[in-house]
Scaffold this active site. Structure first.
Site, mmCIF file in Angstrom:
data_model
loop_
_atom_site.group_PDB
_atom_site.id
_atom_site.type_symbol
_atom_site.label_atom_id
_atom_site.label_comp_id
_atom_site.label_asym_id
_atom_site.label_seq_id
_atom_site.Cartn_x
_atom_site.Cartn_y
_atom_site.Cartn_z
ATOM 1 N N GLY A 1 1.023 -1.294 -0.008
ATOM 2 C CA GLY A 1 -0.024 0.169 -0.041
ATOM 3 C C GLY A 1 0.825 1.304 -0.031
ATOM 4 O O GLY A 1 1.470 1.663 -1.031
ATOM 5 N N SER B 1 6.581 -4.299 -1.780
ATOM 6 C CA SER B 1 6.300 -2.877 -2.089
ATOM 7 C C SER B 1 6.417 -2.079 -0.842
ATOM 8 O O SER B 1 7.421 -1.890 -0.194
ATOM 9 C CB SER B 1 4.757 -3.018 -2.627
ATOM 10 O OG SER B 1 4.409 -1.794 -3.427
ATOM 11 N N TRP B 2 5.180 -1.562 -0.467
ATOM 12 C CA TRP B 2 5.167 -0.536 0.770
ATOM 13 C C TRP B 2 5.573 -1.608 2.076
ATOM 14 O O TRP B 2 6.371 -1.149 2.865
ATOM 15 C CB TRP B 2 4.177 -0.034 0.765
ATOM 16 C CG TRP B 2 3.847 0.420 2.363
ATOM 17 C CD1 TRP B 2 3.076 0.033 3.287
ATOM 18 C CD2 TRP B 2 4.965 1.472 2.987
ATOM 19 N NE1 TRP B 2 3.327 0.469 4.594
ATOM 20 C CE2 TRP B 2 4.215 1.494 4.443
ATOM 21 C CE3 TRP B 2 5.529 2.334 2.695
ATOM 22 C CZ2 TRP B 2 4.776 2.399 5.518
ATOM 23 C CZ3 TRP B 2 6.043 3.365 3.706
ATOM 24 C CH2 TRP B 2 5.813 3.429 5.000
ATOM 25 N N ASP C 1 9.160 -4.508 -13.350
ATOM 26 C CA ASP C 1 8.425 -3.878 -12.397
ATOM 27 C C ASP C 1 8.527 -2.411 -12.569
ATOM 28 O O ASP C 1 9.441 -1.598 -12.727
ATOM 29 C CB ASP C 1 9.161 -4.100 -10.818
ATOM 30 C CG ASP C 1 8.241 -3.562 -9.650
ATOM 31 O OD1 ASP C 1 7.396 -2.722 -10.225
ATOM 32 O OD2 ASP C 1 8.344 -4.018 -8.744
ATOM 33 N N HIS D 1 5.496 -5.948 -11.020
ATOM 34 C CA HIS D 1 5.433 -5.761 -9.817
ATOM 35 C C HIS D 1 4.788 -6.909 -8.759
ATOM 36 O O HIS D 1 5.086 -7.061 -7.693
ATOM 37 C CB HIS D 1 4.848 -4.469 -9.325
ATOM 38 C CG HIS D 1 4.678 -3.936 -7.919
ATOM 39 N ND1 HIS D 1 5.930 -3.663 -7.381
ATOM 40 C CD2 HIS D 1 3.860 -3.722 -7.089
ATOM 41 C CE1 HIS D 1 5.674 -3.255 -6.103
ATOM 42 N NE2 HIS D 1 4.422 -3.231 -6.207
#
Length: 323
Positions: free
Chosen positions: A43, A110-111, A269, A297
């Site tokens: 996120g 990711s986050w 990505d 990604h």
């Protein structure tokens, strides 16, 4: 290992009150007494979902997942107040204390990779290793790659980028892209908000897969709350530069260089630039970088899924050998 592990259910689900008026949803699965692993979702504003448990052999791992502040089953939903990186780091450590876990493995994409790195840097003595995917280092160049008109993603997907700009086009004379979205999210009427939420969510969804053959209508989640929290919280964090100083992670990497880490990044990505993963690995002597060909990604891409499952197996073997 080419497939996900079997689908399992949590053996415990609960909520935990933390600071600033927030309550977190937490679940545990796998084997208590196994290797404790904290799964940190992406996120900001995503949620744990169900398939995350399947990256781990349930006979080897004690799997802890939770929805971060303001999203998923955590409450209050969408609350921006007291929602920042330092609070999320504190939440991870609070959960660790609550479950009486001395040291655990951090797994994030990711986050989630950003948060895992921030947690490890904050308390390296309480971490036994990291498995990271789709590295996001929260630098100016990372924000620009993802959102700027001259960024890599916009250059690769110009038609999707124009759709992303559509809800804020009239505001760009007075606001930056992020500030324009933030203005709508916090001040717009419901019609404006929902159009902006859909555009923000679809921008990421469209560019997350190397081979995106899904019907556009199916890219939006069945539960619109997932799109709302992702758009709102992602915009909130990016507006505030993720509440950390420029290049803070690489500058503090010495604190965790001794920890074993597996870094997985899709060659193509376009959400998180591959340079971030390469720079992280170059500065982390005890890490292994796996660049996945023909992958973007998403953790759901077959080759990335395979790499993640293999990484958890290899890490379990490594940690066993260190006992």
């Amino acid at each position: 290992m080419s497939q996900l592990f079997p689908n399992i259910k949590p053996f415990r689900q609960e909520t935990l009150e933390v600071s600033g008026g927030h309550t977190l949803y937490i679940e545990q699965s796998g084997t208590p007494g196994g290797i404790p692993v904290a799964y940190l979702h992406g996120g900001p504003g995503g949620c744990i979902g169900e398939n995350y448990r399947r990256f781990f052999d349930p006979e080897k791992y004690w799997i802890i997942g939770f929805d971060q502040r303001g999203c998923g089953k955590s409450t209050p939903f969408g609350l921006l107040e007291n929602n920042h990186s330092q609070a999320l780091v504190a939440d991870v450590l609070t959960i660790q204390d609550y479950l009486k876990i001395d040291k655990w493995l951090l797994f994030g994409g990711s986050w989630g990779s950003t948060l895992a790195l921030l947690v490890a840097i904050e308390q390296p003595a309480r971490v036994i290793g990291l498995i990271l995917r789709g590295i996001f280092l929260a630098r100016e160049q990372d924000y620009a790659w993802y959102l700027a008109k001259n960024g890599g993603a916009a250059q690769l997907f110009p038609e999707y980028y124009q759709a992303f700009l559509a809800p804020i086009q009239k505001l760009l004379a007075d606001f930056s892209i992020v500030d324009a979205y933030y203005h709508i999210f916090t001040n717009g009427n419901e019609v404006q908000k929902m159009a902006a939420i859909k555009a923000w969510y679809l921008w990421e969804a469209r560019i997350s897969w190397l081979h995106c053959q899904v019907d556009e209508d199916k890219l939006l989640p069945d539960d619109i709350h997932k799109a709302i929290s992702l758009a709102l919280l992602e915009c909130h964090f990016i507006k505030h530069k993720c509440f950390i100083a420029e290049n803070a992670i690489l500058q503090k990497l010495d604190k965790i260089k001794h920890l074993p880490a597996t870094i997985i990044h899709g060659r193509y990505d376009t959400v998180c630039k591959i340079e971030a993963a390469y720079s992280l690995a170059e500065n982390w002597q005890n890490s292994q970088l796996h660049i996945i060909p023909e992958a973007g990604h998403s953790a759901g891409e077959k080759a990335v899924t395979q790499a993640l499952c293999s990484a958890t197996q290899d890490m379990a073997k490594y940690l066993k050998e260190q006992e």
